[in-house]
Design an enzyme around this catalytic site. Structure first.
Site, PDB file in Angstrom:
ATOM      1  N   PRO A 110       0.572   2.198   9.895  1.00 33.91           N
ATOM      2  CA  PRO A 110      -0.030   2.831  10.773  1.00 33.91           C
ATOM      3  C   PRO A 110      -1.512   3.221  10.151  1.00 33.91           C
ATOM      4  O   PRO A 110      -2.297   4.033  10.845  1.00 33.91           O
ATOM      5  CB  PRO A 110       0.685   4.282  10.868  1.00 33.91           C
ATOM      6  CG  PRO A 110       1.595   4.159   9.768  1.00 33.91           C
ATOM      7  CD  PRO A 110       1.598   2.757   9.240  1.00 33.91           C
ATOM      8  N   GLU A 131      -3.305  -5.415  12.675  1.00 34.76           N
ATOM      9  CA  GLU A 131      -2.181  -5.282  12.911  1.00 34.76           C
ATOM     10  C   GLU A 131      -1.457  -5.986  14.371  1.00 34.76           C
ATOM     11  O   GLU A 131      -2.185  -6.203  15.277  1.00 34.76           O
ATOM     12  CB  GLU A 131      -1.691  -3.816  13.387  1.00 34.76           C
ATOM     13  CG  GLU A 131      -0.505  -3.452  13.966  1.00 34.76           C
ATOM     14  CD  GLU A 131       0.743  -3.966  12.901  1.00 34.76           C
ATOM     15  OE1 GLU A 131       1.765  -4.172  13.534  1.00 34.76           O
ATOM     16  OE2 GLU A 131       0.552  -3.429  11.665  1.00 34.76           O
ATOM     17  N   ARG A 136       0.998  -0.650  17.628  1.00 38.09           N
ATOM     18  CA  ARG A 136       0.890  -0.037  16.413  1.00 38.09           C
ATOM     19  C   ARG A 136      -0.535  -0.262  16.138  1.00 38.09           C
ATOM     20  O   ARG A 136      -0.997   0.756  15.253  1.00 38.09           O
ATOM     21  CB  ARG A 136       1.820  -0.773  15.462  1.00 38.09           C
ATOM     22  CG  ARG A 136       3.273  -0.327  15.354  1.00 38.09           C
ATOM     23  CD  ARG A 136       4.136  -1.417  14.671  1.00 38.09           C
ATOM     24  NE  ARG A 136       3.641  -1.178  13.328  1.00 38.09           N
ATOM     25  CZ  ARG A 136       3.959  -0.581  12.353  1.00 38.09           C
ATOM     26  NH1 ARG A 136       4.564   0.549  12.722  1.00 38.09           N
ATOM     27  NH2 ARG A 136       3.491  -0.714  11.091  1.00 38.09           N
ATOM     28  N   CYS A 229       8.378  -2.028   1.013  1.00 35.91           N
ATOM     29  CA  CYS A 229       9.186  -0.599   0.742  1.00 35.91           C
ATOM     30  C   CYS A 229      10.608  -0.958   0.839  1.00 35.91           C
ATOM     31  O   CYS A 229      11.552  -0.277   1.689  1.00 35.91           O
ATOM     32  CB  CYS A 229       8.912   0.405   1.910  1.00 35.91           C
ATOM     33  SG  CYS A 229       9.078   0.031   3.570  1.00 35.91           S
TER      34      CYS A 229
END
Length: 447
Positions: A110, A131, A136, A229
């Protein structure tokens, strides 16, 4: 509940630390924000408002009191900071962006890493924030605008297509790749329901593809940061090992680990591992890669014929008149016009032809019916003292203004930059003693 296959893999990965890792899921989650270096801050006010304490590894990064709501404040709407998970601040820090460089954030939504990179660039150079998912990409563009970033172009493209337009163009590339999200299980319990070994394998294949596209766009001598992540070795060290095997002109770059960061596993010791039982943040993996060679001169990376030429200012006299009357200093760059909307894009930007553009640069206003109306984005991007008429209002007044209310005001008629504690909020137009509210209707809200 955490998937058993995931737990088995983490036990194998962490060995004797596994029980401490499990305990971290019962610990209180931490929340943080990162100050926008493109703005001037009264840190005392912000500390009092949100109970800030420093994030050790990020200058301008602060944990905040979880009972506070910094995402629902005038400061947030003004772009004073970006609410961001503290470990997520690490990858862009290791990119080490500099003013004047050509930089790509390939999987940017984002916008946390793009806005962090832009802060280091200080409005100089070219930042392409891409993106692939349209919705998004829209959110990304909104965050770029809110943070007052002048030199960013937001694209909505497949990395393969983007690589055709920017061969060996960028000095630095950020690849925060879509992943299985294992590192966010503590923060987002719903993510556990989407996890499977099959999904991990699918993500790894996609990461290989994205990283190879990025390699084509990095100039010789350039730097690339790969991050996820997730805890998965297949998606982290495995991706790096597969990439290096296919791209012998790249090598990893090591840094001393600090604040609980760990070495990568296997042969990728230069990788940076973040675990929630070792540091105040969620799970992340970061690896710095560099391409062999010497960075070529930026002016020579494209032929003159392939640069975006834009339009001449004299073709939009409405803007010229507005600028002469109100602006102490005009935004620098190449003027382009999309329908009635006027933008400034960074100097040196390649032609936009063939690119799927969401935000071609800084929107400065709209030309319609023989007049110029300044864009909301411009109110956030102006430096202090750049607008001749400024109306400073209180925090409570700013809350009402963001709801869409007008207020009484004395002064000469015309456009005003509405400001709160030195932060540009939006525009107002004074007529007959009433400041008409030009806060965009789609952004109005109760804070």
């Amino acid at each position: 509940m955490l998937p058993q296959d995931f737990l088995d893999e983490m036990k194998s990965l962490l060995g004797g630390e596994y029980e401490e890792f499990l305990k971290s899921y019962d610990m209180e989650k931490v929340s943080a924000l990162r100050l926008n270096p493109l703005k001037n801050h009264d840190i005392i006010n912000l500390t009092q408002a949100f109970g800030l304490t420093e994030v050790e590894w990020q200058a301008g990064g602060f944990y905040y009191d979880p009972e506070k709501r910094p995402g629902k404040s005038v400061y947030h709407e003004a772009g004073a900071y970006y609410v961001q998970e503290p470990s997520a601040m690490i990858p862009a820090e290791y990119l080490k962006a500099e003013p004047g460089e050509y930089i790509l954030d390939l999987c940017a939504a984002p916008g946390g890493k793009s806005t962090q990179i832009a802060g280091r660039m200080q409005g100089k150079g070219i930042l392409v924030s891409n993106e692939i998912v349209p919705q998004r990409a829209k959110i990304l563009a909104e965050n770029i605008e809110r943070m007052g970033i002048k030199n960013a172009v937001v694209t909505n493209m497949d990395p393969h297509d983007l690589s055709e337009s920017f061969p060996e163009f960028f000095d630095r590339i950020m690849v925060d790749a879509p992943c299985s999200g294992e590192g966010m299980f503590r923060k987002n319990e719903d993510a556990t329901g989407e996890w499977s070994r099959e999904n991990v394998h699918m993500c790894a294949g996609r990461q290989d593809d994205i990283l190879s596209c990025a390699a084509k766009m990095l100039a010789p001598g350039g730097r690339m940061v790969y991050s996820t992540c997730t805890f998965s070795i297949e998606e982290n060290e495995g991706t790096i090992e597969r990439f290096l095997a296919e791209h012998p002109d790249f090598h990893t770059v090591g840094y001393p680990k600090q604040y609980g960061m760990r070495d990568g596993f296997g042969n990728v010791k230069d990788g940076i591992r973040c675990f929630p039982h070792l540091m105040k943040g969620e799970g992340h993996f970061v690896c710095v890669l560099e391409k062999a060679g010497v960075l070529p001169d930026r002016d020579g990376r494209l032929s003159k014929g392939s640069l975006e030429k834009g339009i001449r200012e004299k073709s939009v006299p409405e803007y010229t008149e507005f600028a002469a009357k109100y602006l102490e200093e005009k935004p620098q760059g190449v003027l382009i016009k999309f329908g009635e909307r006027l933008f400034v894009i960074p100097d040196g930007m390649p032609s936009l032809k063939g690119l799927k553009i969401v935000r071609p640069g800084l929107e400065i206003g709209t030309v319609k019916k023989g007049r110029f109306e300044p864009a909301h984005a411009l109110s956030h991007a102006l430096d202090g003292g750049c607008f001749k008429l400024v109306e400073e209002i209180s925090y409570a007044e700013a809350e009402r203004y963001i709801r869409g209310e007008t207020f009484r005001c004395d002064g000469e008629n015309g456009w005003y930059l509405i400001s709160c504690e030195g932060y540009g909020i939006s525009w107002g137009k004074l007529a007959g003693g009433t400041m008409k509210n030009h806060y965009p209707k789609g952004l109005r809200k109760n804070l």
